[in-house]
Motif scaffolding. Structure first.
Motif, PDB file in Angstrom:
ATOM      1  N   THR A   3    -146.522  49.969   3.894  1.00 54.74           N
ATOM      2  CA  THR A   3    -145.436  50.002   4.874  1.00 54.74           C
ATOM      3  C   THR A   3    -145.133  51.457   5.182  1.00 54.74           C
ATOM      4  OG1 THR A   3    -144.536  48.238   3.505  1.00 54.74           O
ATOM      5  CG2 THR A   3    -143.233  48.878   5.386  1.00 54.74           C
ATOM      6  N   GLY A   4    -144.968  51.743   6.430  1.00 54.72           N
ATOM      7  CA  GLY A   4    -144.608  53.093   6.834  1.00 54.72           C
ATOM      8  C   GLY A   4    -143.409  53.036   7.750  1.00 54.72           C
ATOM      9  N   SER A   5    -143.017  54.195   8.235  1.00 52.18           N
ATOM     10  CA  SER A   5    -141.833  54.224   9.092  1.00 52.18           C
ATOM     11  C   SER A   5    -142.112  53.540  10.435  1.00 52.18           C
ATOM     12  CB  SER A   5    -141.374  55.660   9.296  1.00 52.18           C
ATOM     13  OG  SER A   5    -142.475  56.464   9.606  1.00 52.18           O
ATOM     14  N   TYR A   6    -143.386  53.386  10.785  1.00 58.01           N
ATOM     15  CA  TYR A   6    -143.711  52.785  12.084  1.00 58.01           C
ATOM     16  C   TYR A   6    -143.947  51.276  12.000  1.00 58.01           C
ATOM     17  CZ  TYR A   6    -143.923  57.251  14.349  1.00 58.01           C
ATOM     18  OH  TYR A   6    -143.568  58.453  14.872  1.00 58.01           O
ATOM     19  N   GLY A   7    -144.180  50.792  10.825  1.00 54.10           N
ATOM     20  CA  GLY A   7    -144.409  49.351  10.678  1.00 54.10           C
ATOM     21  C   GLY A   7    -145.251  49.041   9.457  1.00 54.10           C
ATOM     22  N   CYS A  16    -155.106  60.329   6.511  1.00 56.85           N
ATOM     23  CA  CYS A  16    -154.591  59.340   7.477  1.00 56.85           C
ATOM     24  C   CYS A  16    -153.234  59.775   8.011  1.00 56.85           C
ATOM     25  CB  CYS A  16    -154.492  57.960   6.821  1.00 56.85           C
ATOM     26  SG  CYS A  16    -153.084  57.761   5.730  1.00 56.85           S
ATOM     27  N   ASP A  17    -152.641  58.946   8.827  1.00 60.26           N
ATOM     28  CA  ASP A  17    -151.322  59.147   9.422  1.00 60.26           C
ATOM     29  C   ASP A  17    -151.256  60.420  10.284  1.00 60.26           C
ATOM     30  OD1 ASP A  17    -148.734  58.953  10.160  1.00 60.26           O
ATOM     31  OD2 ASP A  17    -147.876  59.016   8.156  1.00 60.26           O
ATOM     32  N   PHE A  18    -151.759  60.277  11.478  1.00 57.22           N
ATOM     33  CA  PHE A  18    -151.766  61.402  12.426  1.00 57.22           C
ATOM     34  C   PHE A  18    -150.578  61.316  13.389  1.00 57.22           C
ATOM     35  CE2 PHE A  18    -155.816  63.725  11.842  1.00 57.22           C
ATOM     36  CZ  PHE A  18    -156.316  62.964  10.777  1.00 57.22           C
ATOM     37  N   ALA A  47    -154.912  46.853   9.347  1.00 54.68           N
ATOM     38  CA  ALA A  47    -154.282  46.800  10.682  1.00 54.68           C
ATOM     39  C   ALA A  47    -152.859  47.327  10.597  1.00 54.68           C
ATOM     40  CB  ALA A  47    -154.284  45.361  11.190  1.00 54.68           C
ATOM     41  N   LYS A  48    -152.617  48.386  11.341  1.00 58.07           N
ATOM     42  CA  LYS A  48    -151.256  48.936  11.394  1.00 58.07           C
ATOM     43  C   LYS A  48    -150.561  48.247  12.567  1.00 58.07           C
ATOM     44  CE  LYS A  48    -149.211  53.579  11.602  1.00 58.07           C
ATOM     45  NZ  LYS A  48    -149.544  54.990  11.380  1.00 58.07           N
ATOM     46  N   ILE A  49    -149.442  47.600  12.272  1.00 58.12           N
ATOM     47  CA  ILE A  49    -148.751  46.796  13.292  1.00 58.12           C
ATOM     48  C   ILE A  49    -147.441  47.485  13.649  1.00 58.12           C
ATOM     49  CG2 ILE A  49    -147.854  44.501  13.831  1.00 58.12           C
ATOM     50  CD1 ILE A  49    -149.478  43.660  11.194  1.00 58.12           C
ATOM     51  N   PHE A  72    -157.919  50.079  11.391  1.00 56.02           N
ATOM     52  CA  PHE A  72    -158.543  51.201  10.693  1.00 56.02           C
ATOM     53  C   PHE A  72    -159.588  50.703   9.704  1.00 56.02           C
ATOM     54  CE2 PHE A  72    -154.365  52.946  11.775  1.00 56.02           C
ATOM     55  CZ  PHE A  72    -154.701  54.213  12.228  1.00 56.02           C
ATOM     56  N   GLU A  73    -160.445  51.606   9.295  1.00 57.85           N
ATOM     57  CA  GLU A  73    -161.319  51.251   8.173  1.00 57.85           C
ATOM     58  C   GLU A  73    -160.428  51.011   6.959  1.00 57.85           C
ATOM     59  OE1 GLU A  73    -163.773  54.377   6.365  1.00 57.85           O
ATOM     60  OE2 GLU A  73    -162.721  55.824   7.607  1.00 57.85           O
ATOM     61  N   TYR A  74    -160.860  50.123   6.098  1.00 56.73           N
ATOM     62  CA  TYR A  74    -160.026  49.722   4.959  1.00 56.73           C
ATOM     63  C   TYR A  74    -160.158  50.708   3.797  1.00 56.73           C
ATOM     64  CZ  TYR A  74    -158.242  47.008   1.069  1.00 56.73           C
ATOM     65  OH  TYR A  74    -157.529  46.588  -0.021  1.00 56.73           O
ATOM     66  N   CYS A  75    -159.030  51.041   3.208  1.00 55.95           N
ATOM     67  CA  CYS A  75    -159.046  51.892   2.014  1.00 55.95           C
ATOM     68  C   CYS A  75    -158.348  51.151   0.883  1.00 55.95           C
ATOM     69  CB  CYS A  75    -158.338  53.205   2.286  1.00 55.95           C
ATOM     70  SG  CYS A  75    -159.225  54.216   3.467  1.00 55.95           S
ATOM     71  N   ILE A  76    -158.732  51.470  -0.348  1.00 54.76           N
ATOM     72  CA  ILE A  76    -158.205  50.672  -1.461  1.00 54.76           C
ATOM     73  C   ILE A  76    -156.896  51.219  -2.014  1.00 54.76           C
ATOM     74  CG2 ILE A  76    -160.417  49.707  -2.135  1.00 54.76           C
ATOM     75  CD1 ILE A  76    -160.510  51.829  -4.360  1.00 54.76           C
TER      76      ILE A  76
HETATM   77  N1  LIG Z   1    -156.674  52.286   6.389  1.00 58.56           N
HETATM   78  C1  LIG Z   1    -155.833  51.902   5.433  1.00 58.56           C
HETATM   79  N2  LIG Z   1    -156.289  51.208   4.371  1.00 58.56           N
HETATM   80  C2  LIG Z   1    -155.459  50.809   3.395  1.00 58.56           C
HETATM   81  N3  LIG Z   1    -154.157  51.074   3.371  1.00 58.56           N
HETATM   82  C3  LIG Z   1    -153.646  51.767   4.392  1.00 58.56           C
HETATM   83  C4  LIG Z   1    -154.446  52.211   5.482  1.00 58.56           C
HETATM   84  N4  LIG Z   1    -153.670  52.872   6.342  1.00 58.56           N
HETATM   85  C5  LIG Z   1    -152.449  52.844   5.828  1.00 58.56           C
HETATM   86  N5  LIG Z   1    -152.412  52.192   4.647  1.00 58.56           N
HETATM   87  C6  LIG Z   1    -151.245  51.966   3.783  1.00 58.56           C
HETATM   88  O1  LIG Z   1    -150.100  51.809   4.585  1.00 58.56           O
HETATM   89  C7  LIG Z   1    -149.156  52.830   4.308  1.00 58.56           C
HETATM   90  C8  LIG Z   1    -148.473  53.258   5.592  1.00 58.56           C
HETATM   91  O2  LIG Z   1    -149.430  53.721   6.494  1.00 58.56           O
HETATM   92  P1  LIG Z   1    -149.168  54.953   7.453  1.00 58.56           P
HETATM   93  O3  LIG Z   1    -148.811  56.146   6.617  1.00 58.56           O
HETATM   94  O4  LIG Z   1    -150.305  55.128   8.363  1.00 58.56           O
HETATM   95  O5  LIG Z   1    -147.917  54.399   8.230  1.00 58.56           O
HETATM   96  P2  LIG Z   1    -146.761  55.231   8.906  1.00 58.56           P
HETATM   97  O6  LIG Z   1    -145.827  54.239   9.498  1.00 58.56           O
HETATM   98  O7  LIG Z   1    -147.369  56.220   9.834  1.00 58.56           O
HETATM   99  O8  LIG Z   1    -146.138  55.943   7.634  1.00 58.56           O
HETATM  100  P3  LIG Z   1    -145.213  57.211   7.556  1.00 58.56           P
HETATM  101  O9  LIG Z   1    -143.887  56.657   7.203  1.00 58.56           O
HETATM  102  O10 LIG Z   1    -145.823  57.998   6.420  1.00 58.56           O
HETATM  103  O11 LIG Z   1    -145.269  57.915   8.862  1.00 58.56           O
HETATM  104  C9  LIG Z   1    -149.948  53.930   3.645  1.00 58.56           C
HETATM  105  O12 LIG Z   1    -149.150  54.672   2.764  1.00 58.56           O
HETATM  106  C10 LIG Z   1    -151.040  53.180   2.921  1.00 58.56           C
HETATM  107  O13 LIG Z   1    -150.575  52.767   1.654  1.00 58.56           O
END
Ligand SMILES: Nc1ncnc2c1ncn2[C@@H]1O[C@H](COP(=O)(O)OP(=O)(O)OP(=O)(O)O)[C@@H](O)[C@H]1O
Length: 631
Positions: A205-209, A341-343, A225-227, A277-281
């Motif tokens: 979970t991030g600040s965007y979803g 990640c997170d650009f 999938a970032k939603i 995105f490509e999947y990361c563990i």
């Molecule tokens: N490609 C990925 N594979 C696996 N987990 C991911 C992937 N991308 C993101 N995540 C998980 O989701 C979380 C949130 O992703 P991300 O940082 O891209 O979101 P955000 O909303 O931009 O967050 P932030 O609040 O840091 O801006 C990451 O900390 C990570 O644990």
């Protein structure tokens, strides 16, 4: 003693003024006086009483001469018509006085309204606290000893359900015509396929979803999938700009240390944008959190730092400043490659600029350099911001601490701007490691090393045995608790009725796909086209599966190997029946080519319906055009 008649009912003016609201009108008073509201059975007229209640709930009219103590001890119960008998301090005082007089109790006895029983016990000796406690314990024991009706829930068998069903229906508790459904309330979730992805659970979970795990059903590949909801993007300052920028930057990048953006689509119907995105563990932050001491070994930190520097080297060569480097934004792929990640706050630096001058200050406070937070610089260099953040990340990985830590944000900024960097005391660091950290955390960004300087540094060049670096991480991540969130969806798809359960040699259950997936000895592409893709690629020769008797049937487009991508084909629904998926996919936008997905080799089909395409394109072409123009 005679009860009060309506004639002896006191008027409102007789009632103590403290019970009258100042706003009471004459009308209200007259009404209330008409109502005989003594103790129970002395309500003369219910209607005016109700009116009175509405108009002046605080008016309590009583008959001071009436013996409210008669028969029922003056208990404050409801009368036979259910109207609560009003009571006042006046009545209570009168009752106390009478009782005191009758029973020779001192008039000074304190009595609370409604607690008439106290008067019955007044002859008893006063209990000591110890006695009270004992009485309480004894009563508790009594309560506990109450024989409880033994109730063993019936066994949850089919026969028992049937029996209960019959009993309930025979007893006419419910309309016989109504079918009573005793199936479990928590029905398993149905598998969801949208845009050719089978959806799993939340992995971040991030600040965007949210970020969810998905499987690309055409390539059987795990993806993330970032939603993001439109609504949320509108609320976040520069939310839309940031994701446009993130998409725009990521689509140009292709490096093993940068997370790969596979594709982007939006579902206007759901008001959501999806980035695949490509999947990361997991992330480096997860790795740190997994450790009891919240720090990594020097070997692990070195391995991660090396990969981070390779990623930064590529980014800076592409004139991109990330501006939010931290362990949480360094992901680890299954083969233990570090992926930046997170650009969301990254900045594309202008091609015609000779330095890394940036304009927007963003990032995570603990990882921000003095030139961004202390306000004593006219401008800052985005590349050097990344170098500082890399230094804080390295410091954090080896020690579990941060070079500058304060609870209050302003104090933190002041500390970053003025306090000297001190090496962590909880770990012993080599001279080279201390040196590289000191250099990276140089408060003057003009003398701070750039990425190529760092890659020349002796600590960077140090070799660590494989088993102390990523090899060790791999071992731990592999054995760590990493739930496979796709399981419920896959179970919903394949664990259905009709599945044939057979046992393998060790006695483990093997669940075969339901028969509708396998038609006449043919693996149906309509269920999982990726199987076919994996089996046969163009020019591969005869399919291995054909040898085993399982032949893939061609799909409707004629080429079963093509993934109908949302970017190349508007109706990118996988050719499978679930109505939900089809419905959603029909409304899905097919954005203009956003990112070149490596696995999509084929061209878009010619027969794509033009009007829908136009509509779908508009939003994303909008997004990308605006970004491309500005960069
Ligand atoms: N490609 C990925 N594979 C696996 N987990 C991911 C992937 N991308 C993101 N995540 C998980 O989701 C979380 C949130 O992703 P991300 O940082 O891209 O979101 P955000 O909303 O931009 O967050 P932030 O609040 O840091 O801006 C990451 O900390 C990570 O644990």
């Amino acid at each position: 003693m005679e009860g009060p008649s309506s004639s002896s009912v006191p008027t409102a003016s007789d009632a103590p003024s403290k019970y009258l609201l100042p706003s009471d009108s004459d009308d209200g008073i007259a009404t209330s006086s008409a109502a005989n509201v003594g103790a129970r059975s002395h309500v003369a007229n219910k209607e005016p009483m109700e009116k009175e209640k509405q108009q002046s709930p605080m008016v309590l009219n009583v008959d001071p001469d009436y013996d409210y103590d008669e028969e029922d001890g003056g208990s404050c119960e409801e009368d036979q018509r259910g109207t609560p008998a009003p009571i006042s301090r006046e009545i209570v005082d009168g009752a106390i006085a009478r009782r005191s007089r009758d029973r020779q109790i001192s008039p000074g006895v304190k009595m609370s309204i409604g607690n008439y029983d106290d008067m019955e016990d007044d002859d008893e000796e006063v209990e000591t606290p110890e006695e009270q406690k004992q009485r309480f314990l004894a009563s508790m024991k009594r309560i506990r000893k109450q024989p409880q009706e033994a109730f063993d829930p019936p066994e949850d068998t089919e026969a028992m359900r049937e029996f209960i069903n019959r009993q309930v229906n025979d007893a006419m508790m419910f309309n016989r015509d109504n079918h009573i459904d005793y199936s479990p309330i928590n029905k398993p979730k149905e598998a969801k396929i949208i845009e050719g992805y089978l959806w799993g659970g939340i992995i971040g979970t991030g600040s965007y979803g949210k970020v969810k795990e998905v499987i690309d059903i055409y390539t059987i590949t795990r993806r993330a999938a970032k939603i993001m909801k439109y609504e949320k993007l509108r609320k976040i300052p520069n939310g839309w700009d940031n994701i446009r920028s993130e998409m725009s930057i990521l689509r140009r990048l292709n490096h093993r240390n940068i997370v790969k953006l596979i594709e982007v689509f939006n579902l206007p119907e759901k008001g959501k944008v999806y980035m695949i995105f490509e999947y990361c563990i997991g992330s480096v932050q997860n790795l740190i959190d997994m450790e009891p001491a919240h720090r990594l070994s020097i070997g692990e930190s070195h391995a991660i730092f090396l990969e981070l520097c390779h990623g930064l080297n590529y980014l800076h060569s592409k004139r991109v400043s990330h501006k939010d480097i931290k362990p949480g934004n360094l992901l680890l792929s299954i083969d233990m490659t570090v992926k930046i990640c997170d650009f969301g706050v990254a900045e594309q630096i202008c091609l015609f600029q000779s330095d890394g001058r940036c304009t927007k200050v963003n990032g995570t406070p603990k990882f921000q350099p003095p030139e961004c937070v202390y306000g004593n610089h006219e401008y800052f260099d985005g590349y050097k911001v990344d170098m500082w953040s890399a230094g804080v990340t390295l410091y954090n990985m080896v020690s579990g601490k941060y070079p500058f830590e304060q609870q209050v944000l302003l104090r933190l900024y002041e500390s970053i701007g003025t306090n000297p960097v001190e090496m962590p005391t909880n770990v012993e660091l080599s001279r080279d490691l201390q040196d590289i950290i000191q250099r990276l955390l140089d408060k003057d960004f003009t003398t701070r090393p750039n990425i190529s300087d760092v890659m020349q540094h002796p600590w960077f060049q140090t070799g660590f045995p494989e088993d102390q670096g990523l090899g060790r991480i791999m071992e731990r991540m592999r054995t760590g608790d990493r739930p496979f969130t796709m399981y419920p969806s896959l179970q919903a798809m394949y664990d259905g009725a009709g599945s044939e359960v057979i046992l393998d040699e060790d006695g483990n259950e093997l669940i075969l796909p339901p028969p509708d997936l396998v038609k006449r000895g043919t693996l149906s592409l309509s269920s999982f086209p990726g199987f076919r893709t994996l089996e046969k690629r163009p020019g591969d020769g005869p399919s291995p599966s054909s040898d085993s008797g399982v032949v893939a049937e061609p799909d409707s487009s004629g080429d079963p190997l093509r993934r109908p991508s949302s970017r190349s084909m508007p109706t990118s629904a996988p050719p499978r029946p679930p109505s939900q998926a089809v419905k959603v996919v029909e409304a899905v936008a097919a954005p203009e080519a956003v990112v070149e997905a490596p696995e999509v080799q084929e061209e878009a089909p010619q027969e794509a319906p033009a009007p829908r395409r136009r509509g779908k394109r508009s939003l994303f072409s909008c997004i990308f055009r605006s970004r491309t123009d500005s960069s």
